[in-house]
Design a protein around this motif. Structure first.
Motif, PDB file in Angstrom:
ATOM      1  N   PHE A   1      53.383  -0.964  49.842  1.00 24.33           N
ATOM      2  CA  PHE A   1      53.346   0.464  50.185  1.00 24.33           C
ATOM      3  C   PHE A   1      52.290   1.194  49.364  1.00 24.33           C
ATOM      4  CE2 PHE A   1      54.779   4.813  49.247  1.00 24.33           C
ATOM      5  CZ  PHE A   1      54.814   5.342  50.539  1.00 24.33           C
ATOM      6  N   LEU A   2      52.267   0.922  48.060  1.00 21.27           N
ATOM      7  CA  LEU A   2      51.335   1.628  47.172  1.00 21.27           C
ATOM      8  C   LEU A   2      49.878   1.283  47.470  1.00 21.27           C
ATOM      9  CD1 LEU A   2      53.215   1.293  43.741  1.00 21.27           C
ATOM     10  CD2 LEU A   2      53.089   3.289  45.266  1.00 21.27           C
ATOM     11  N   LEU A   3      49.616   0.082  47.972  1.00 25.50           N
ATOM     12  CA  LEU A   3      48.246  -0.307  48.297  1.00 25.50           C
ATOM     13  C   LEU A   3      47.833   0.157  49.692  1.00 25.50           C
ATOM     14  CD1 LEU A   3      48.162  -3.980  46.931  1.00 25.50           C
ATOM     15  CD2 LEU A   3      47.051  -1.973  45.932  1.00 25.50           C
ATOM     16  N   THR A   4      48.772   0.096  50.636  1.00 22.71           N
ATOM     17  CA  THR A   4      48.439   0.420  52.020  1.00 22.71           C
ATOM     18  C   THR A   4      48.203   1.902  52.232  1.00 22.71           C
ATOM     19  OG1 THR A   4      49.773  -1.452  52.782  1.00 22.71           O
ATOM     20  CG2 THR A   4      49.199   0.202  54.417  1.00 22.71           C
ATOM     21  N   LEU A   5      49.033   2.731  51.627  1.00 21.07           N
ATOM     22  CA  LEU A   5      48.928   4.181  51.837  1.00 21.07           C
ATOM     23  C   LEU A   5      47.567   4.737  51.435  1.00 21.07           C
ATOM     24  CD1 LEU A   5      50.292   6.750  52.760  1.00 21.07           C
ATOM     25  CD2 LEU A   5      51.246   7.031  50.448  1.00 21.07           C
ATOM     26  N   PRO A   6      47.083   4.496  50.205  1.00 22.53           N
ATOM     27  CA  PRO A   6      45.760   5.033  49.851  1.00 22.53           C
ATOM     28  C   PRO A   6      44.634   4.416  50.666  1.00 22.53           C
ATOM     29  CG  PRO A   6      46.594   3.599  48.109  1.00 22.53           C
ATOM     30  CD  PRO A   6      47.725   3.840  49.040  1.00 22.53           C
ATOM     31  N   ALA A   7      44.787   3.141  51.048  1.00 23.42           N
ATOM     32  CA  ALA A   7      43.755   2.508  51.876  1.00 23.42           C
ATOM     33  C   ALA A   7      43.662   3.205  53.228  1.00 23.42           C
ATOM     34  CB  ALA A   7      44.081   1.031  52.069  1.00 23.42           C
ATOM     35  N   ALA A   8      44.825   3.517  53.823  1.00 19.72           N
ATOM     36  CA  ALA A   8      44.846   4.211  55.122  1.00 19.72           C
ATOM     37  C   ALA A   8      44.286   5.626  54.983  1.00 19.72           C
ATOM     38  CB  ALA A   8      46.267   4.256  55.660  1.00 19.72           C
ATOM     39  N   LEU A   9      44.646   6.304  53.894  1.00 20.28           N
ATOM     40  CA  LEU A   9      44.136   7.660  53.665  1.00 20.28           C
ATOM     41  C   LEU A   9      42.623   7.640  53.461  1.00 20.28           C
ATOM     42  CD1 LEU A   9      46.877   9.130  51.285  1.00 20.28           C
ATOM     43  CD2 LEU A   9      46.480   9.707  53.687  1.00 20.28           C
ATOM     44  N   GLY A  10      42.143   6.619  52.767  1.00 18.76           N
ATOM     45  CA  GLY A  10      40.705   6.491  52.539  1.00 18.76           C
ATOM     46  C   GLY A  10      39.947   6.313  53.841  1.00 18.76           C
ATOM     47  N   LEU A  11      40.482   5.494  54.735  1.00 13.95           N
ATOM     48  CA  LEU A  11      39.849   5.302  56.041  1.00 13.95           C
ATOM     49  C   LEU A  11      39.842   6.596  56.842  1.00 13.95           C
ATOM     50  CD1 LEU A  11      41.270   1.814  57.116  1.00 13.95           C
ATOM     51  CD2 LEU A  11      38.919   2.353  56.456  1.00 13.95           C
ATOM     52  N   ALA A  12      40.941   7.339  56.738  1.00 12.05           N
ATOM     53  CA  ALA A  12      41.030   8.609  57.467  1.00 12.05           C
ATOM     54  C   ALA A  12      39.997   9.609  56.942  1.00 12.05           C
ATOM     55  CB  ALA A  12      42.438   9.180  57.341  1.00 12.05           C
ATOM     56  N   LEU A  13      39.798   9.607  55.627  1.00 16.28           N
ATOM     57  CA  LEU A  13      38.845  10.542  55.019  1.00 16.28           C
ATOM     58  C   LEU A  13      37.406  10.264  55.444  1.00 16.28           C
ATOM     59  CD1 LEU A  13      40.263  10.890  51.382  1.00 16.28           C
ATOM     60  CD2 LEU A  13      40.278  12.616  53.199  1.00 16.28           C
ATOM     61  N   VAL A  14      37.089   8.981  55.687  1.00 17.78           N
ATOM     62  CA  VAL A  14      35.728   8.639  56.106  1.00 17.78           C
ATOM     63  C   VAL A  14      35.585   8.627  57.630  1.00 17.78           C
ATOM     64  CG1 VAL A  14      35.266   7.338  54.012  1.00 17.78           C
ATOM     65  CG2 VAL A  14      36.189   6.151  56.007  1.00 17.78           C
ATOM     66  N   GLY A  15      36.632   9.053  58.317  1.00 13.98           N
ATOM     67  CA  GLY A  15      36.547   9.209  59.765  1.00 13.98           C
ATOM     68  C   GLY A  15      36.888   7.987  60.591  1.00 13.98           C
ATOM     69  N   VAL A  16      37.485   6.960  59.971  1.00 22.79           N
ATOM     70  CA  VAL A  16      37.871   5.770  60.736  1.00 22.79           C
ATOM     71  C   VAL A  16      39.243   6.006  61.357  1.00 22.79           C
ATOM     72  CG1 VAL A  16      38.427   3.317  60.634  1.00 22.79           C
ATOM     73  CG2 VAL A  16      36.566   4.245  59.235  1.00 22.79           C
ATOM     74  N   SER A  17      39.318   5.986  62.677  1.00 21.13           N
ATOM     75  CA  SER A  17      40.581   6.266  63.364  1.00 21.13           C
ATOM     76  C   SER A  17      41.036   5.111  64.254  1.00 21.13           C
ATOM     77  CB  SER A  17      40.447   7.532  64.222  1.00 21.13           C
ATOM     78  OG  SER A  17      39.404   7.385  65.172  1.00 21.13           O
ATOM     79  N   SER A  18      40.278   4.037  64.275  1.00 19.99           N
ATOM     80  CA  SER A  18      40.632   2.895  65.108  1.00 19.99           C
ATOM     81  C   SER A  18      41.938   2.258  64.624  1.00 19.99           C
ATOM     82  CB  SER A  18      39.510   1.848  65.072  1.00 19.99           C
ATOM     83  OG  SER A  18      39.939   0.638  65.665  1.00 19.99           O
ATOM     84  N   THR A  19      42.897   2.156  65.519  1.00 17.32           N
ATOM     85  CA  THR A  19      44.186   1.559  65.161  1.00 17.32           C
ATOM     86  C   THR A  19      44.021   0.094  64.780  1.00 17.32           C
ATOM     87  OG1 THR A  19      45.275   3.035  66.742  1.00 17.32           O
ATOM     88  CG2 THR A  19      46.557   1.172  65.931  1.00 17.32           C
ATOM     89  N   ALA A  20      43.117  -0.603  65.466  1.00 15.90           N
ATOM     90  CA  ALA A  20      42.888  -2.014  65.173  1.00 15.90           C
ATOM     91  C   ALA A  20      42.356  -2.184  63.749  1.00 15.90           C
ATOM     92  CB  ALA A  20      41.906  -2.610  66.179  1.00 15.90           C
ATOM     93  N   VAL A  21      41.431  -1.314  63.345  1.00 11.32           N
ATOM     94  CA  VAL A  21      40.882  -1.382  61.986  1.00 11.32           C
ATOM     95  C   VAL A  21      41.979  -1.090  60.968  1.00 11.32           C
ATOM     96  CG1 VAL A  21      39.271  -0.334  60.355  1.00 11.32           C
ATOM     97  CG2 VAL A  21      38.550  -0.777  62.708  1.00 11.32           C
ATOM     98  N   LEU A  22      42.794  -0.085  61.248  1.00  8.99           N
ATOM     99  CA  LEU A  22      43.889   0.266  60.351  1.00  8.99           C
ATOM    100  C   LEU A  22      44.873  -0.892  60.206  1.00  8.99           C
ATOM    101  CD1 LEU A  22      44.615   3.934  61.507  1.00  8.99           C
ATOM    102  CD2 LEU A  22      43.614   3.224  59.337  1.00  8.99           C
ATOM    103  N   LEU A  23      45.099  -1.604  61.294  1.00  4.13           N
ATOM    104  CA  LEU A  23      45.994  -2.755  61.253  1.00  4.13           C
ATOM    105  C   LEU A  23      45.440  -3.865  60.368  1.00  4.13           C
ATOM    106  CD1 LEU A  23      47.461  -3.353  64.840  1.00  4.13           C
ATOM    107  CD2 LEU A  23      48.711  -2.925  62.719  1.00  4.13           C
TER     108      LEU A  23
END
Length: 260
Positions: A26-48
């Motif tokens: 949880f602690l690793l995934t949450l900031p990684a997902a937030l980081g992708l969102a901040l740089v504009g990555v919204s692809s669900t496949a990439v997030l997965l």
């Protein structure tokens, strides 16, 4: 200074690693997902894919390796031997097949008992929900089941937790304690009320016991990892086929409660 008995120490270390892996995921995934969102990555496949790396490989495989290397001072050869990582023999491949069909039979029976006889409804799995909503992602889930989820979760729970408990407890006790932890840790992936979540955790004990028994029998981590991966892949494949034939609410959707 409190001195723990060997059994208490095994339980504390084993459960600490298992729970720690879940928390770390949880602690690793949450900031990684937030980081992708901040740089504009919204692809669900990439997030997965990112979630598989930060939520599976690093916490479930990385944490045990750090423990074995840094805390217990094991060499890589010793770690491999301790976990029992080796190419399965023909008889062990037979165990993989038998294990899969055992889970299938027990799972169908358990689901029928829970839903039809007792009238209870299991919680939904968040990965299953996503797969149903975006069926184009199911092939990714199928591949991940085999190369990520099965190997990583079995490394942590059977290879590390069950093995550590087995150092001080009998096989039945170690398998049971690990099964309870494995099923319970999935609470983070379940969506629903407390009763539904409790039902799902109870159902998840079925595959978990099979994984543990198979690992104890073969002493080869690859065997439960294969069964685990094939089982999850089977569920996702069944879901994909049911969606293609317009049966989204069929038996495959019910099997999602058994995603390990």
């Amino acid at each position: 200074m409190v001195t723990l008995s060997p059994r208490s120490r095994s339980l504390a270390v084993g459960y600490g690693l298992g729970i720690g892996g879940g928390v770390l995921a949880f602690l690793l995934t949450l900031p990684a997902a937030l980081g992708l969102a901040l740089v504009g990555v919204s692809s669900t496949a990439v997030l997965l894919v990112v979630s598989f790396v930060f939520g599976q490989y690093l916490p479930f495989m990385g944490l045990p390796l750090v423990y074995f290397r840094r805390i217990r001072g094991m060499s890589w050869v010793r770690i491999r031997s301790y976990l029992g990582v080796r190419v399965p023999s023909l008889s062990e491949l037979g165990v993989v097949v038998a294990g899969f069909f055992t889970i299938l039979g027990l799972a169908l029976g358990t689901i029928y008992l829970v839903t039809q006889v007792l009238g209870l409804t299991p919680a939904e799995n968040s990965a299953g929900q996503l797969a149903q909503e975006q069926s184009r992602l199911i092939p990714l889930f199928i591949v991940a089941s085999l190369v990520v989820i099965g190997p990583c979760e079995e490394t942590l729970f059977r290879g590390t937790v069950q093995n550590r408990l087995r150092e001080s407890f009998s096989a039945p006790v170690a398998i049971t304690l690990t099964a309870i932890l494995f099923a319970s840790i999935h609470v983070m992936a379940l969506v629903g009320g407390l009763e539904a979540i409790a039902v799902s955790i109870g159902i998840l004990l079925v595959p978990s016991f099979v994984f543990g028994i198979v690992y104890e029998y073969t002493e080869n981590l690859v065997v439960p990892a294969l069964i685990h991966g094939i089982w999850n892949a089977f569920i996702f494949t069944s879901l994909y086929i049911s969606i293609e034939f317009g049966q989204e609410g069929g038996a495959a959707a019910v099997l999602l409660s058994l995603l390990g």
